[in-house]
Design a protein around this motif. Structure first.
Motif, PDB file in Angstrom:
ATOM      1  N   GLN A   8       0.821  -1.203   0.000  1.00 40.77           N
ATOM      2  CA  GLN A   8       0.000   0.000   0.000  1.00 40.77           C
ATOM      3  C   GLN A   8       0.856   1.255   0.000  1.00 40.77           C
ATOM      4  O   GLN A   8       2.037   1.218   0.306  1.00 40.77           O
ATOM      5  CB  GLN A   8      -0.874   0.007   1.252  1.00 40.77           C
ATOM      6  CG  GLN A   8      -1.801  -1.160   1.365  1.00 40.77           C
ATOM      7  CD  GLN A   8      -2.568  -1.115   2.679  1.00 40.77           C
ATOM      8  OE1 GLN A   8      -2.328  -0.280   3.521  1.00 40.77           O
ATOM      9  NE2 GLN A   8      -3.494  -2.027   2.833  1.00 40.77           N
ATOM     10  N   VAL A  38      -9.265   4.543   1.450  1.00 38.07           N
ATOM     11  CA  VAL A  38      -9.595   3.127   1.628  1.00 38.07           C
ATOM     12  C   VAL A  38      -8.357   2.340   1.223  1.00 38.07           C
ATOM     13  O   VAL A  38      -7.983   2.325   0.050  1.00 38.07           O
ATOM     14  CB  VAL A  38     -10.821   2.725   0.781  1.00 38.07           C
ATOM     15  CG1 VAL A  38     -11.156   1.250   0.983  1.00 38.07           C
ATOM     16  CG2 VAL A  38     -12.021   3.612   1.122  1.00 38.07           C
ATOM     17  N   ARG A  39      -7.719   1.686   2.227  1.00 40.52           N
ATOM     18  CA  ARG A  39      -6.444   1.015   1.984  1.00 40.52           C
ATOM     19  C   ARG A  39      -6.458  -0.462   2.349  1.00 40.52           C
ATOM     20  O   ARG A  39      -5.618  -1.212   1.904  1.00 40.52           O
ATOM     21  CB  ARG A  39      -5.328   1.683   2.805  1.00 40.52           C
ATOM     22  CG  ARG A  39      -5.208   3.158   2.557  1.00 40.52           C
ATOM     23  CD  ARG A  39      -4.130   3.853   3.380  1.00 40.52           C
ATOM     24  NE  ARG A  39      -3.841   3.273   4.666  1.00 40.52           N
ATOM     25  CZ  ARG A  39      -2.622   3.117   5.173  1.00 40.52           C
ATOM     26  NH1 ARG A  39      -1.573   3.487   4.490  1.00 40.52           N
ATOM     27  NH2 ARG A  39      -2.443   2.609   6.358  1.00 40.52           N
ATOM     28  N   LYS A  44     -11.994  -2.172   1.339  1.00 43.26           N
ATOM     29  CA  LYS A  44     -12.372  -2.396  -0.057  1.00 43.26           C
ATOM     30  C   LYS A  44     -13.586  -3.318  -0.171  1.00 43.26           C
ATOM     31  O   LYS A  44     -14.418  -3.135  -1.052  1.00 43.26           O
ATOM     32  CB  LYS A  44     -11.188  -2.926  -0.849  1.00 43.26           C
ATOM     33  CG  LYS A  44     -10.152  -1.839  -1.096  1.00 43.26           C
ATOM     34  CD  LYS A  44      -9.043  -2.327  -1.995  1.00 43.26           C
ATOM     35  CE  LYS A  44      -8.015  -1.226  -2.199  1.00 43.26           C
ATOM     36  NZ  LYS A  44      -6.943  -1.646  -3.089  1.00 43.26           N
ATOM     37  N   GLU A  45     -13.691  -4.293   0.719  1.00 39.04           N
ATOM     38  CA  GLU A  45     -14.880  -5.154   0.714  1.00 39.04           C
ATOM     39  C   GLU A  45     -16.147  -4.338   0.942  1.00 39.04           C
ATOM     40  O   GLU A  45     -17.201  -4.648   0.385  1.00 39.04           O
ATOM     41  CB  GLU A  45     -14.760  -6.235   1.793  1.00 39.04           C
ATOM     42  CG  GLU A  45     -13.822  -7.354   1.440  1.00 39.04           C
ATOM     43  CD  GLU A  45     -13.670  -8.367   2.566  1.00 39.04           C
ATOM     44  OE1 GLU A  45     -14.597  -8.470   3.413  1.00 39.04           O
ATOM     45  OE2 GLU A  45     -12.630  -9.040   2.610  1.00 39.04           O
ATOM     46  N   LEU A  47     -16.385  -1.068   0.153  1.00 34.74           N
ATOM     47  CA  LEU A  47     -16.502  -0.093  -0.922  1.00 34.74           C
ATOM     48  C   LEU A  47     -16.939  -0.699  -2.253  1.00 34.74           C
ATOM     49  O   LEU A  47     -17.818  -0.150  -2.939  1.00 34.74           O
ATOM     50  CB  LEU A  47     -15.158   0.624  -1.107  1.00 34.74           C
ATOM     51  CG  LEU A  47     -15.073   1.612  -2.267  1.00 34.74           C
ATOM     52  CD1 LEU A  47     -15.978   2.811  -2.011  1.00 34.74           C
ATOM     53  CD2 LEU A  47     -13.634   2.049  -2.484  1.00 34.74           C
ATOM     54  N   LEU A  48     -16.335  -1.799  -2.643  1.00 37.61           N
ATOM     55  CA  LEU A  48     -16.527  -2.353  -3.988  1.00 37.61           C
ATOM     56  C   LEU A  48     -17.985  -2.577  -4.386  1.00 37.61           C
ATOM     57  O   LEU A  48     -18.347  -2.295  -5.532  1.00 37.61           O
ATOM     58  CB  LEU A  48     -15.708  -3.632  -4.166  1.00 37.61           C
ATOM     59  CG  LEU A  48     -14.194  -3.432  -4.160  1.00 37.61           C
ATOM     60  CD1 LEU A  48     -13.470  -4.777  -4.253  1.00 37.61           C
ATOM     61  CD2 LEU A  48     -13.747  -2.513  -5.277  1.00 37.61           C
ATOM     62  N   ARG A  56     -14.952  -1.989 -10.443  1.00 35.67           N
ATOM     63  CA  ARG A  56     -14.535  -2.799  -9.297  1.00 35.67           C
ATOM     64  C   ARG A  56     -13.146  -3.401  -9.436  1.00 35.67           C
ATOM     65  O   ARG A  56     -12.346  -3.318  -8.488  1.00 35.67           O
ATOM     66  CB  ARG A  56     -15.576  -3.879  -9.018  1.00 35.67           C
ATOM     67  CG  ARG A  56     -16.863  -3.311  -8.499  1.00 35.67           C
ATOM     68  CD  ARG A  56     -17.923  -4.366  -8.298  1.00 35.67           C
ATOM     69  NE  ARG A  56     -19.213  -3.718  -8.056  1.00 35.67           N
ATOM     70  CZ  ARG A  56     -20.363  -4.315  -8.172  1.00 35.67           C
ATOM     71  NH1 ARG A  56     -20.432  -5.593  -8.519  1.00 35.67           N
ATOM     72  NH2 ARG A  56     -21.479  -3.646  -7.944  1.00 35.67           N
ATOM     73  N   SER A  59     -10.449  -0.717  -8.846  1.00 33.68           N
ATOM     74  CA  SER A  59     -10.356  -0.281  -7.447  1.00 33.68           C
ATOM     75  C   SER A  59      -9.847  -1.390  -6.545  1.00 33.68           C
ATOM     76  O   SER A  59      -9.132  -1.116  -5.581  1.00 33.68           O
ATOM     77  CB  SER A  59     -11.721   0.221  -6.970  1.00 33.68           C
ATOM     78  OG  SER A  59     -12.079   1.383  -7.677  1.00 33.68           O
ATOM     79  N   ALA A  60     -10.195  -2.626  -6.866  1.00 34.29           N
ATOM     80  CA  ALA A  60      -9.706  -3.753  -6.058  1.00 34.29           C
ATOM     81  C   ALA A  60      -8.191  -3.863  -6.143  1.00 34.29           C
ATOM     82  O   ALA A  60      -7.533  -4.227  -5.162  1.00 34.29           O
ATOM     83  CB  ALA A  60     -10.367  -5.050  -6.518  1.00 34.29           C
ATOM     84  N   VAL A  65      -7.780   3.723  -2.627  1.00 33.87           N
ATOM     85  CA  VAL A  65      -8.928   4.355  -3.268  1.00 33.87           C
ATOM     86  C   VAL A  65      -9.335   5.514  -2.368  1.00 33.87           C
ATOM     87  O   VAL A  65      -9.649   5.316  -1.193  1.00 33.87           O
ATOM     88  CB  VAL A  65     -10.108   3.376  -3.445  1.00 33.87           C
ATOM     89  CG1 VAL A  65     -11.272   4.072  -4.136  1.00 33.87           C
ATOM     90  CG2 VAL A  65      -9.680   2.127  -4.209  1.00 33.87           C
ATOM     91  N   ASN A 153      -8.861   6.208  -7.736  1.00 29.17           N
ATOM     92  CA  ASN A 153      -7.842   5.183  -7.524  1.00 29.17           C
ATOM     93  C   ASN A 153      -6.484   5.854  -7.615  1.00 29.17           C
ATOM     94  O   ASN A 153      -6.253   6.683  -8.494  1.00 29.17           O
ATOM     95  CB  ASN A 153      -7.941   4.095  -8.597  1.00 29.17           C
ATOM     96  CG  ASN A 153      -9.211   3.285  -8.482  1.00 29.17           C
ATOM     97  OD1 ASN A 153      -9.778   3.150  -7.414  1.00 29.17           O
ATOM     98  ND2 ASN A 153      -9.661   2.745  -9.589  1.00 29.17           N
TER      99      ASN A 153
END
Length: 178
Positions: A8, A38-39, A44-45, A47-48, A56, A59-60, A65, A153
């Motif tokens: 990250q 969002v790191r 991410k779970e 957010l997506l 998706r 961003s994944a 993000v 992103n």
């Protein structure tokens, strides 16, 4: 996207983005932009599911993000950020329509500054409008007056871009003189 060396983007780099973006001007120095980075996999779970299906995977795989939001209670900070006019806090307090007008102008302005700050640090920035703002607001901002504006992103590309940079308009097509 993947940061060179894997992993990250660190908090110092992400804070540096804000340090660059925060100095650009806004009307009456209102500064309504707020940023949620969002790191984590857990983040991410959450957010997506609120992103359009085509966004998706991007961003994944992004190291970070950034959810850019506007704070509709920005005026609470006016005595600090506009010390020459501290009474502006009360001016906006009972006026949600005036606050919305300010956030509608200054929020996107600051979002542009944010994207430029990401690029100034040598990172790729992928701003996206393909998301469900109400879903993100409910998921992340339910207990606040923040409202999502843009998803970006950010990171170092993991490999070569899928395509070359797209053309930009030349000054002959974008400028006029009076």
């Amino acid at each position: 996207m993947c940061e060179t060396g894997g992993g990250q983007l660190g908090k110092p780099t992400l804070t540096s983005i804000w340090e660059l973006a925060r100095w650009a001007p806004t009307a009456a120095n209102t500064q309504p932009l707020r940023v949620l980075y969002v790191r984590t996999a857990e983040g991410k779970e959450r957010l997506l599911p609120h992103l359009d299906e085509g966004n998706r995977p991007k961003s994944a795989s992004a190291p970070v993000v950034a959810v850019l939001a506007v704070d509709h209670r920005f005026h609470e900070h006016l005595p600090h950020v506009l010390p020459i006019r501290p009474e502006m806090k009360e001016y906006f307090e009972g006026e949600p329509a005036r606050r919305k007008a300010i956030t509608s102008f200054n929020g996107p302005l600051q979002a542009g500054y944010f994207v430029l700050a990401v690029r100034a640090l040598g990172l790729a920035a992928g701003p996206m409008a393909g998301f469900d703002p109400a879903g993100i607001d409910k998921e992340f901002f339910a207990d606040s007056d923040w409202h999502s504006l843009l998803v970006v992103n950010s990171g170092h590309p993991a490999g070569p871009p899928a395509f070359d940079r797209m053309p930009r308009l030349a000054h002959e097509h974008a400028l006029d003189w009076a």
